[in-house]
Scaffold this active site. Structure first.
Site, short mmCIF file in Angstrom:
data_model
loop_
_atom_site.label_atom_id
_atom_site.label_comp_id
_atom_site.label_asym_id
_atom_site.label_seq_id
_atom_site.Cartn_x
_atom_site.Cartn_y
_atom_site.Cartn_z
N THR A 71 -0.17 1.44 10.25
CA THR A 71 -1.25 2.23 9.65
C THR A 71 -2.64 1.82 10.10
OG1 THR A 71 -1.42 0.78 7.71
CG2 THR A 71 0.13 2.64 7.58
N SER B 196 -6.87 -9.48 10.87
CA SER B 196 -7.01 -8.12 10.34
C SER B 196 -7.00 -7.13 11.50
CB SER B 196 -8.33 -7.98 9.55
OG SER B 196 -8.62 -6.62 9.30
N SER B 197 -5.89 -6.43 11.65
CA SER B 197 -5.73 -5.52 12.78
C SER B 197 -6.84 -4.47 12.82
CB SER B 197 -4.36 -4.83 12.70
OG SER B 197 -4.21 -3.88 13.73
N ASN B 198 -7.16 -3.88 11.67
CA ASN B 198 -8.16 -2.81 11.68
C ASN B 198 -9.55 -3.35 11.99
OD1 ASN B 198 -9.90 -2.70 8.93
ND2 ASN B 198 -7.88 -3.52 8.47
N CYS C 13 -3.78 5.25 8.53
CA CYS C 13 -4.30 5.60 7.22
C CYS C 13 -5.72 6.17 7.30
CB CYS C 13 -4.23 4.40 6.28
SG CYS C 13 -5.65 3.29 6.33
N GLU D 17 3.18 -5.71 8.67
CA GLU D 17 3.52 -4.32 8.38
C GLU D 17 4.63 -3.82 9.29
OE1 GLU D 17 1.63 0.10 8.75
OE2 GLU D 17 0.23 -1.52 8.24
N HIS E 181 3.17 -8.33 13.50
CA HIS E 181 2.35 -7.95 12.35
C HIS E 181 3.26 -7.72 11.15
CE1 HIS E 181 -0.36 -5.61 9.77
NE2 HIS E 181 -1.35 -6.11 10.48
N CYS F 232 0.85 -1.19 0.00
CA CYS F 232 0.00 0.00 0.00
C CYS F 232 0.88 1.24 0.00
CB CYS F 232 -0.90 -0.01 1.23
SG CYS F 232 -1.84 1.52 1.44
#
Length: 345
Positions: A182, A240-242, A212, A144, A142, A114
């Site tokens: 993010t 999925s963290s978000n 983000c 990322e 994670h 991303c």
């Protein structure tokens, strides 16, 4: 085997008000996720299967399974990819070491990181070049975080939350900056930064928000519906963290109960007892077909009155990875970020 559903009339009636659904918007796919998924689809169409993908392209079981059915092969590391084969790097980003490993094996890479994650990578490189201590707020393990930390391992230390702050040490309190994953909870991240700034008054902020826009927008939307919801359902995968953060945000902002589900079949009818208002949202890596399936189940139980709650409009779109654009353009193929074939992704 699916559990036999009770007749909706057997479910305890709401304690107050009529049954309804508050449908949060924005929800679902963000621009970075859409770009990454389309990149794998177009790679499969253009080069033909198999196309290897390091890690899950995005953190969603449905997306990964659907792409696998079309010929994508998901691996954990580049050494599992045959020499000279084509591999796509996931939306979460990779470290320079992964790029070096792929080059050493002669792999043809498509970097679907991303652009907002790439921004954080570049920030890390720039601050490390100036010999800053970089406090990376994020979750250990994670993908990322691993990718960002790999840009400057000598300068970066991970801070997972406010409770980690007391243990943080730096070489020079006048040369310290914080960056973040993010997909974090905005509120928790700001509390971590507040604690860090108490300890290091000259702590520098990143040049622009690292969390983000899509993560922030989805959290704002769930805050809006949470206070009016007896139950909030978040569609999204466990890694999925978000998505996980959305459950936490819902509970912190007034929802009586909140649950995460990958699929509509995971909904437990016991959750509906005494429930009048159900809030529904989804994480940034979730295709809307999964939300529509949840809404259908809710309608079966009498929650057919759906009220959209819109807190922002999103129209951002990222171009496809440059390696893929180059090859598509040379072949006279479509280089826009559009689905190559209609479907439920």
């Amino acid at each position: 085997m699916p559990r036999k559903r009770r007749d909706p009339s057997e479910i305890a009636p709401p304690a107050k008000g009529a049954k309804r659904v508050l449908l949060a918007s924005p929800r679902g796919y963000c621009a970075g996720v859409d770009r990454a998924v389309v990149a794998v689809e177009k790679a499969l169409d253009h080069y033909g299967p198999p196309v290897y993908v390091r890690k899950q392209i995005v953190h969603n079981l449905h997306v990964v399974d659907t792409l696998a059915e079309r010929g994508a092969i998901f691996v954990e590391e580049t050494d599992e990819v045959p020499e000279g084969a084509r591999v796509v790097f996931s939306a979460h980003g990779v470290s320079p070491e992964v790029h070096r490993s792929a080059e050493a094996r002669g792999l043809q890479t498509i970097d679907a990181t991303c652009p907002l994650v790439t921004k954080v990578h570049k920030e890390a490189v720039r601050y490390a070049r100036n010999d800053y201590d970089i406090l990376l707020v994020g979750h250990d393990g994670h993908e990322e975080v691993e990718g960002t930390a790999g840009e400057a391992p000598e300068n970066i230390q991970l801070v997972q939350g406010p409770d980690d702050v007391d243990a943080v040490t730096v070489r020079d309190p006048d040369k310290v900056v914080w960056l973040s994953q993010t997909t974090l909870s905005v509120d928790e991240t700001m509390e971590t930064v507040r604690r860090l700034r108490e300890k290091f008054p000259n702590l520098e902020d990143p040049p622009s928000d690292d969390i983000c826009y899509a993560t922030q927008n989805r959290q704002v939307a769930v805050k809006k519906i949470a206070g009016e919801s007896d139950l909030v359902l978040v569609v999204g995968s466990a890694n999925s963290s978000n998505s996980v953060r959305l459950v936490e945000v819902a509970l912190e902002h007034g929802a009586t109960a909140a649950h995460r589900v990958d699929f509509a079949r995971e909904i437990d009818e016991e959750w509906f007892n005494g429930i009048a208002t159900i809030g529904v949202t989804s994480g940034a890596s979730v295709p809307d077909v999964l939300v529509q399936q949840v809404l259908k189940v809710l309608a079966d139980y009498g929650y057919g009155d759906v009220e959209p709650v819109i807190t922002a409009e999103e129209d951002l779109m990222f171009s496809l990875p440059r390696e893929l654009r180059r090859d598509l353009k040379a072949a006279g193929a479509d280089i826009t970020n559009k689905r190559s074939q209609p479907g439920d992704l």
